[in-house]
Scaffold this motif. Structure first.
Motif, PDB file in Angstrom:
ATOM      1  N   VAL A 202       0.852  -1.182   0.000  1.00 22.92           N
ATOM      2  CA  VAL A 202       0.000   0.000   0.000  1.00 22.92           C
ATOM      3  C   VAL A 202       0.890   1.236   0.000  1.00 22.92           C
ATOM      4  CG1 VAL A 202      -1.816  -1.196   1.294  1.00 22.92           C
ATOM      5  CG2 VAL A 202      -0.145   0.200   2.520  1.00 22.92           C
ATOM      6  N   THR A 203       0.278   2.402  -0.127  1.00 21.80           N
ATOM      7  CA  THR A 203       1.016   3.652   0.033  1.00 21.80           C
ATOM      8  C   THR A 203       0.586   4.324   1.326  1.00 21.80           C
ATOM      9  OG1 THR A 203      -0.520   5.259  -0.955  1.00 21.80           O
ATOM     10  CG2 THR A 203       0.767   3.892  -2.469  1.00 21.80           C
ATOM     11  N   LYS A 204       1.492   5.100   1.889  1.00 28.84           N
ATOM     12  CA  LYS A 204       1.169   5.807   3.127  1.00 28.84           C
ATOM     13  C   LYS A 204       0.110   6.881   2.895  1.00 28.84           C
ATOM     14  CE  LYS A 204       5.493   4.799   5.497  1.00 28.84           C
ATOM     15  NZ  LYS A 204       6.715   5.338   6.158  1.00 28.84           N
ATOM     16  N   GLY A 205      -0.076   7.268   1.635  1.00 36.09           N
ATOM     17  CA  GLY A 205      -1.133   8.221   1.317  1.00 36.09           C
ATOM     18  C   GLY A 205      -2.495   7.570   1.185  1.00 36.09           C
ATOM     19  N   ALA A 206      -2.528   6.241   1.093  1.00 34.51           N
ATOM     20  CA  ALA A 206      -3.779   5.473   1.000  1.00 34.51           C
ATOM     21  C   ALA A 206      -3.595   4.189   1.813  1.00 34.51           C
ATOM     22  CB  ALA A 206      -4.120   5.161  -0.455  1.00 34.51           C
ATOM     23  N   PRO A 207      -3.569   4.299   3.148  1.00 33.08           N
ATOM     24  CA  PRO A 207      -3.154   3.185   4.000  1.00 33.08           C
ATOM     25  C   PRO A 207      -4.279   2.288   4.496  1.00 33.08           C
ATOM     26  CG  PRO A 207      -3.376   5.142   5.340  1.00 33.08           C
ATOM     27  CD  PRO A 207      -3.758   5.550   3.932  1.00 33.08           C
ATOM     28  N   LYS A 223      -9.290  10.263   3.431  1.00 35.11           N
ATOM     29  CA  LYS A 223      -8.772  10.591   2.101  1.00 35.11           C
ATOM     30  C   LYS A 223      -7.775   9.535   1.657  1.00 35.11           C
ATOM     31  CE  LYS A 223      -5.276  13.698   4.079  1.00 35.11           C
ATOM     32  NZ  LYS A 223      -4.743  15.078   4.079  1.00 35.11           N
ATOM     33  N   ALA A 224      -7.518   9.514   0.368  1.00 35.33           N
ATOM     34  CA  ALA A 224      -6.529   8.617  -0.226  1.00 35.33           C
ATOM     35  C   ALA A 224      -5.838   9.406  -1.329  1.00 35.33           C
ATOM     36  CB  ALA A 224      -7.188   7.359  -0.771  1.00 35.33           C
ATOM     37  N   GLU A 225      -4.659   9.920  -1.021  1.00 36.73           N
ATOM     38  CA  GLU A 225      -3.944  10.792  -1.953  1.00 36.73           C
ATOM     39  C   GLU A 225      -2.585  10.196  -2.269  1.00 36.73           C
ATOM     40  OE1 GLU A 225      -3.834  14.559  -0.014  1.00 36.73           O
ATOM     41  OE2 GLU A 225      -5.970  14.975  -0.360  1.00 36.73           O
ATOM     42  N   THR A 226      -2.396   9.802  -3.527  1.00 36.72           N
ATOM     43  CA  THR A 226      -1.162   9.156  -3.944  1.00 36.72           C
ATOM     44  C   THR A 226      -1.029   9.225  -5.450  1.00 36.72           C
ATOM     45  OG1 THR A 226      -0.006   7.024  -4.049  1.00 36.72           O
ATOM     46  CG2 THR A 226      -2.405   6.938  -3.879  1.00 36.72           C
ATOM     47  N   ILE A 227       0.219   9.204  -5.939  1.00 32.77           N
ATOM     48  CA  ILE A 227       0.419   9.143  -7.387  1.00 32.77           C
ATOM     49  C   ILE A 227       0.052   7.766  -7.920  1.00 32.77           C
ATOM     50  CG2 ILE A 227       2.198  10.929  -7.433  1.00 32.77           C
ATOM     51  CD1 ILE A 227       4.295   8.696  -7.657  1.00 32.77           C
ATOM     52  N   GLU A 255       6.351   5.362   0.829  1.00 33.57           N
ATOM     53  CA  GLU A 255       6.354   6.807   0.646  1.00 33.57           C
ATOM     54  C   GLU A 255       6.184   7.107  -0.846  1.00 33.57           C
ATOM     55  OE1 GLU A 255       6.362   8.879   3.023  1.00 33.57           O
ATOM     56  OE2 GLU A 255       7.357   7.968   4.759  1.00 33.57           O
ATOM     57  N   GLU A 256       5.709   8.298  -1.142  1.00 35.44           N
ATOM     58  CA  GLU A 256       5.523   8.678  -2.547  1.00 35.44           C
ATOM     59  C   GLU A 256       6.838   8.683  -3.313  1.00 35.44           C
ATOM     60  OE1 GLU A 256       2.155   9.575  -4.041  1.00 35.44           O
ATOM     61  OE2 GLU A 256       2.058   8.152  -2.375  1.00 35.44           O
ATOM     62  N   ASP A 257       7.925   9.115  -2.663  1.00 36.80           N
ATOM     63  CA  ASP A 257       9.188   9.160  -3.396  1.00 36.80           C
ATOM     64  C   ASP A 257       9.732   7.767  -3.687  1.00 36.80           C
ATOM     65  OD1 ASP A 257      10.076   8.473  -0.862  1.00 36.80           O
ATOM     66  OD2 ASP A 257      11.535  10.073  -0.692  1.00 36.80           O
ATOM     67  N   GLU A 258       9.355   6.762  -2.898  1.00 33.51           N
ATOM     68  CA  GLU A 258       9.763   5.393  -3.195  1.00 33.51           C
ATOM     69  C   GLU A 258       9.071   4.894  -4.463  1.00 33.51           C
ATOM     70  OE1 GLU A 258      10.733   2.957   0.733  1.00 33.51           O
ATOM     71  OE2 GLU A 258       8.783   3.938   0.899  1.00 33.51           O
ATOM     72  N   ALA A 283       8.965  -1.100  -5.667  1.00 37.26           N
ATOM     73  CA  ALA A 283       9.337  -0.173  -4.597  1.00 37.26           C
ATOM     74  C   ALA A 283       9.362  -0.878  -3.243  1.00 37.26           C
ATOM     75  CB  ALA A 283       8.367   1.006  -4.564  1.00 37.26           C
ATOM     76  N   ALA A 284       8.402  -1.761  -3.020  1.00 31.97           N
ATOM     77  CA  ALA A 284       8.344  -2.488  -1.753  1.00 31.97           C
ATOM     78  C   ALA A 284       9.523  -3.444  -1.611  1.00 31.97           C
ATOM     79  CB  ALA A 284       7.035  -3.252  -1.647  1.00 31.97           C
ATOM     80  N   ALA A 285       9.853  -4.145  -2.700  1.00 29.42           N
ATOM     81  CA  ALA A 285      11.004  -5.048  -2.655  1.00 29.42           C
ATOM     82  C   ALA A 285      12.286  -4.265  -2.368  1.00 29.42           C
ATOM     83  CB  ALA A 285      11.120  -5.811  -3.970  1.00 29.42           C
ATOM     84  N   LEU A 286      12.438  -3.106  -3.004  1.00 29.73           N
ATOM     85  CA  LEU A 286      13.625  -2.282  -2.760  1.00 29.73           C
ATOM     86  C   LEU A 286      13.668  -1.784  -1.318  1.00 29.73           C
ATOM     87  CD1 LEU A 286      13.680  -0.287  -6.118  1.00 29.73           C
ATOM     88  CD2 LEU A 286      15.336  -2.022  -5.383  1.00 29.73           C
TER      89      LEU A 286
END
Length: 324
Positions: A202-207, A223-227, A255-258, A283-286
Motif C-alpha cells: 500500500v502507500t502511506k497516502g492510502a493506508p 482521504k486517499a492521496e497518492t500518485i 512513501e511517494e518518493d519510493e 518499490a516495496a522489494a527495494l
C-alpha cells in the motif's frame, strides 16, 4: 473464493483473448535489488494492465448466464474500466464507467476509445463508486463491483502464469487497490500448494488496507492521496480483507518518493513504463532489500498506464538518495 477448476476455466477465457504476459529477469533491476528478481509484465496486456483478465471472465460468465442484461455500470480510476469496456465491446454490452473528477486524461481517453460512456462523479474513487450505484438504480444498469469472484478468478490467471513459470519464488510482492490482484495471488499460491510468501503493498497516502490488516477489522480513511491512483482506496472490502489477513505474510507501506524512484528504475533499467500502482511492488522489494539477500523474488508490474505529464515530471526529478 474460487476452485482450481474455476481458475483453469478463467485462464482459458483469458487465453482466448490475449497471449500470456511475459515474466522477465532484468540484469540491472536484479543488481539494483541485490538478488534474483523476476517481473511479471502485466503492462503488456491489450489495455496495459492486469485488470483486463477480470473483465474478460466476468463478462463471459455473465453473458452465458442467460439473464437479460441492459448494460453495466462501474466505478474506476481507469484500469478496471478499460477491462470492462474491452470485454463489453467483445460481447456487445453497453458499458458506462464513472470516474472521479480530474481522473487521468489518458485513461479516460482509452475507455472512450473502447466504446465506454464516461461519467464524472465524486472527488475520489469511493465517491465515484457511490455515484455509480445511484446511476445503476436510475437507469436500470447492472452494477459491477470492484471486487467479485469472477473478477478475482480472472486476474488470478496472471498468478497462475507466474507461479507455473517460477514455482520456486521465495517471495512475491503485489499492490492492493480494492484487492482482486493480491487476493488472486494468495488463492492461486494456495491452490498450487506453494510456499511462496505473498506480500501486499500500500502507500502511506492510502493506508486503509494496511491499517485494516493490522487492526483485524475494516478501517476507513478520510482521504486517499497518492500518485498510485490504482491504489487510492479509502474503504476496504471485508471479503478481500479476510483473504489478505489469512494469506499475506505482511504489508509494506510506501512513501511517494519510493514509488517515484521505482517508476524511474523501470524506465532506466528496462525501458518499460509503469504507473504508480504498477511500480509499487518493485518499490516495496527495494524497501526490504536487506531482507531479500539470496532469495528469488517476484514483483508484479500491474500496469503501465501512467499519464504523460506525470511521467515527464518524474523523469525530470532526481532519484532520492537512500541509505545502503
Amino acid at each position: 473464493m474460487f476452485s482450481a477448476a474455476d481458475l483453469d476455466k478463467a485462464h482459458a477465457i483469458v487465453q482466448d483473448a490475449m497471449q500470456p504476459t511475459p515474466q522477465i529477469t532484468w540484469p540491472q533491476l536484479s543488481a539494483r535489488l541485490g538478488t534474483e528478481l523476476w517481473v511479471k509484465h502485466e503492462n503488456h496486456t491489450p489495455v496495459g494492465a492486469f485488470k483486463i483478465r477480470g473483465g474478460l471472465v466476468y463478462m463471459k460468465n455473465r453473458c452465458e448466464s442467460g439473464e437479460p442484461l441492459k448494460g453495466i455500470v462501474s466505478a474506476t480510476r481507469g484500469n478496471h474500466g478499460q477491462s470492462l469496456a474491452f470485454a463489453g465491446k467483445q460481447h456487445g454490452v453497453p458499458v458506462t464507467i464513472v470516474v472521479p473528477e480530474g481522473n487521468c486524461p489518458e485513461k479516460n481517453a482509452a475507455m472512450r476509445a473502447l466504446g465506454a460512456r464516461l461519467v464524472e462523479g465524486g472527488k475520489d474513487f469511493d465517491e465515484a463508486r457511490a455515484a455509480a450505484a445511484e446511476l445503476s438504480q436510475k437507469e436500470g444498469l447492472e452494477s459491477v463491483p470492484a471486487f467479485h469472484p469472477d473478477l478475482v478468478a480472472g486476474v488470478a490467471s496472471y498468478a497462475k502464469e507466474f507461479f507455473t513459470a517460477h514455482p520456486d519464488l521465495d517471495v512475491v510482492y503485489a499492490p492492493i487497490g480494492m484487492g482482486s490482484g493480491l487476493c488472486g495471488m494468495i488463492r492461486t499460491r494456495d491452490l498450487l500448494g506453494l510456499s511462496t510468501k505473498v506480500v501486499g503493498v500500500v502507500t502511506k497516502g492510502a493506508p486503509a488496507y494496511a491499517l485494516s490488516y493490522e487492526a483485524g477489522k475494516i478501517i476507513s480513511t478520510d482521504k486517499a492521496e497518492t500518485i498510485a491512483d490504482g491504489m487510492a482506496c479509502r474503504q476496504p472490502m471485508q471479503e478481500a480483507l479476510d483473504i489478505v489477513r489469512a494469506g499475506a505474510d505482511h504489508m509494506v507501506s510506501l512513501e511517494e518518493d519510493e514509488i517515484a524512484d521505482a517508476i524511474r528504475a523501470y524506465y532506466t533499467d528496462t525501458h518499460n513504463l509503469a504507473e504508480g500502482a504498477g511500480a509499487a511492488a518493485l518499490a516495496a522489494a527495494l524497501q526490504e532489500r536487506d531482507q531479500l539477500a539470496g532469495k528469488k523474488v517476484g514483483v508484479v508490474l500491474s500496469g503501465g498506464n501512467i499519464s504523460r505529464d506525470l511521467m515527464l515530471r518524474l523523469l525530470s526529478e532526481e532519484p532520492q538518495a537512500r541509505a545502503a
